[in-house]
Design a protein around this motif. Structure first.
Motif, PDB file in Angstrom:
ATOM      1  N   GLN A 212      -1.740 -12.819 -18.011  1.00 18.48           N
ATOM      2  CA  GLN A 212      -1.668 -11.851 -16.919  1.00 18.48           C
ATOM      3  C   GLN A 212      -1.191 -10.474 -17.388  1.00 18.48           C
ATOM      4  O   GLN A 212      -1.633  -9.458 -16.858  1.00 18.48           O
ATOM      5  CB  GLN A 212      -0.760 -12.376 -15.803  1.00 18.48           C
ATOM      6  CG  GLN A 212      -1.331 -13.565 -15.054  1.00 18.48           C
ATOM      7  CD  GLN A 212      -2.615 -13.249 -14.313  1.00 18.48           C
ATOM      8  OE1 GLN A 212      -2.852 -12.116 -13.913  1.00 18.48           O
ATOM      9  NE2 GLN A 212      -3.448 -14.264 -14.125  1.00 18.48           N
ATOM     10  N   GLN A 213      -0.297 -10.415 -18.357  1.00 20.63           N
ATOM     11  CA  GLN A 213       0.147  -9.107 -18.838  1.00 20.63           C
ATOM     12  C   GLN A 213      -0.984  -8.359 -19.553  1.00 20.63           C
ATOM     13  O   GLN A 213      -1.007  -7.130 -19.568  1.00 20.63           O
ATOM     14  CB  GLN A 213       1.371  -9.232 -19.741  1.00 20.63           C
ATOM     15  CG  GLN A 213       1.107  -9.754 -21.132  1.00 20.63           C
ATOM     16  CD  GLN A 213       2.351  -9.759 -22.006  1.00 20.63           C
ATOM     17  OE1 GLN A 213       3.438  -9.351 -21.591  1.00 20.63           O
ATOM     18  NE2 GLN A 213       2.207 -10.224 -23.240  1.00 20.63           N
ATOM     19  N   LYS A 214      -1.937  -9.121 -20.123  1.00 13.82           N
ATOM     20  CA  LYS A 214      -3.094  -8.490 -20.744  1.00 13.82           C
ATOM     21  C   LYS A 214      -4.067  -7.962 -19.695  1.00 13.82           C
ATOM     22  O   LYS A 214      -4.708  -6.929 -19.884  1.00 13.82           O
ATOM     23  CB  LYS A 214      -3.809  -9.492 -21.654  1.00 13.82           C
ATOM     24  CG  LYS A 214      -3.008  -9.917 -22.878  1.00 13.82           C
ATOM     25  CD  LYS A 214      -3.764 -10.964 -23.681  1.00 13.82           C
ATOM     26  CE  LYS A 214      -2.972 -11.418 -24.889  1.00 13.82           C
ATOM     27  NZ  LYS A 214      -3.676 -12.494 -25.652  1.00 13.82           N
ATOM     28  N   GLN A 215      -4.159  -8.668 -18.590  1.00 10.65           N
ATOM     29  CA  GLN A 215      -5.136  -8.317 -17.566  1.00 10.65           C
ATOM     30  C   GLN A 215      -4.607  -7.305 -16.566  1.00 10.65           C
ATOM     31  O   GLN A 215      -5.410  -6.624 -15.899  1.00 10.65           O
ATOM     32  CB  GLN A 215      -5.588  -9.582 -16.824  1.00 10.65           C
ATOM     33  CG  GLN A 215      -6.325 -10.570 -17.719  1.00 10.65           C
ATOM     34  CD  GLN A 215      -6.836 -11.766 -16.961  1.00 10.65           C
ATOM     35  OE1 GLN A 215      -6.406 -12.034 -15.841  1.00 10.65           O
ATOM     36  NE2 GLN A 215      -7.761 -12.513 -17.557  1.00 10.65           N
ATOM     37  N   ARG A 216      -3.297  -7.200 -16.430  1.00 15.97           N
ATOM     38  CA  ARG A 216      -2.710  -6.308 -15.432  1.00 15.97           C
ATOM     39  C   ARG A 216      -1.701  -5.374 -16.097  1.00 15.97           C
ATOM     40  O   ARG A 216      -0.509  -5.689 -16.193  1.00 15.97           O
ATOM     41  CB  ARG A 216      -2.042  -7.124 -14.320  1.00 15.97           C
ATOM     42  CG  ARG A 216      -3.037  -7.831 -13.408  1.00 15.97           C
ATOM     43  CD  ARG A 216      -2.337  -8.722 -12.401  1.00 15.97           C
ATOM     44  NE  ARG A 216      -3.197  -9.107 -11.300  1.00 15.97           N
ATOM     45  CZ  ARG A 216      -4.088 -10.082 -11.341  1.00 15.97           C
ATOM     46  NH1 ARG A 216      -4.210 -10.811 -12.449  1.00 15.97           N
ATOM     47  NH2 ARG A 216      -4.855 -10.350 -10.294  1.00 15.97           N
TER      48      ARG A 216
END
Length: 270
Positions: A212-216
């Motif tokens: 999620q940190q990569k996507q957001r």
């Protein structure tokens, strides 16, 4: 008059008499033989379909697409498993609160980022763990230093957001007695609530916080390599079916030994 006694077997007046121990052993052997004949492994091959329960809302494990199909690590692995059995992979939509009931009633295997728990083990078998994971916080990047520990998060001024019915909610309720806990039903957009300022932190599996940190941009996983709680991921299987479990465990072992598992994992986490 007893003429012969050996391992609980006696001959009395020309008749063979079995002790309770021997009868128990014989019944046990018969039960194992019957179980082998009645395994879900045989039923799946006979039907030509592997029914796979999944909530379909948990990256990188399983995510429902708009067209009704699924994608993710567990989806790919389940499809590979079905191919090895020579059957069709058929996915059955469920939810975290209804996962166990739906699995028992409708499915042969349950996948989608399912954490091993003793409560679930009461109603089903688990495969051998295919991933060691753990619970980690995710928050806005500027707040990472504020939320390093459970004590840091468990304050009246902090809002924790979780999806309903799964191990994330159970962890939050067990560990946060002062923080406000908000339950948000849509697990696919729950992380946006942190970016919007409607919540401060979510606790999830460390691998998901990394994805999620990569996507957001703006969200950061907090110490995903040192989770707040040890955890394992595994698949649900019918309780008591040791034959089916042995086959799936062997399939997972060979998938890891051959490198197929690592290649599939890399597609969804890197």
């Amino acid at each position: 008059m007893v003429k012969l006694r050996l391992a609980g077997i006696a001959q009395v007046g020309g008749r063979i008499v079995y002790s309770r121990i021997v009868i128990s052993l014989l019944l046990g052997a018969a039960s194992v033989a019957a179980q082998a004949q009645d395994s879900r492994l045989d039923a799946v091959q006979k039907s030509g379909v592997l029914r796979i329960c999944t909530p379909g809302d948990y990256k990188p494990f399983s995510l429902a697409r708009a067209d009704g199909t699924y994608e993710g690590l567990d989806v790919d692995l389940a499809q590979q498993m079905a191919k090895s059995l020579g059957v069709e992979a058929r996915f059955v939509k469920t939810s975290w609160p209804k996962l166990m009931d739906d699995f028992i009633d409708k499915c042969d295997i349950g996948v989608g980022g399912i954490s091993v728990s003793l409560d679930r083990q009461k109603r089903a078998f688990f495969t051998e763990a295919y991933m060691v994971n753990g619970k980690a916080p995710i928050t806005k990047c500027e707040n990472v230093k504020k939320f390093q520990t459970v004590a840091d998060i468990d304050k009246p001024t902090v809002t924790v957001i979780e999806n309903p019915g799964g191990s994330n909610e159970r962890f939050a309720r067990a560990n946060f007695k002062q923080a406000k806990i908000v339950i948000f039903n849509d697990n696919t957009v729950i992380f946006d609530e942190i970016l919007k300022g409607n919540a401060d932190v979510m606790i999830s599996e460390s691998v998901e916080t990394i994805v999620q940190q990569k996507q957001r941009p703006g969200l950061c996983a907090v110490n995903p390599d040192k989770p707040l709680q040890y955890g394992e991921m595994a698949y649900l299987l019918p309780r008591g079916d040791v034959v089916f479990k042995a086959w799936v465990d062997q399939w997972l072992h060979l998938a890891k030994a051959s490198g197929d598992y690592d290649r599939t994992l890399a597609m969804w986490t890197k």
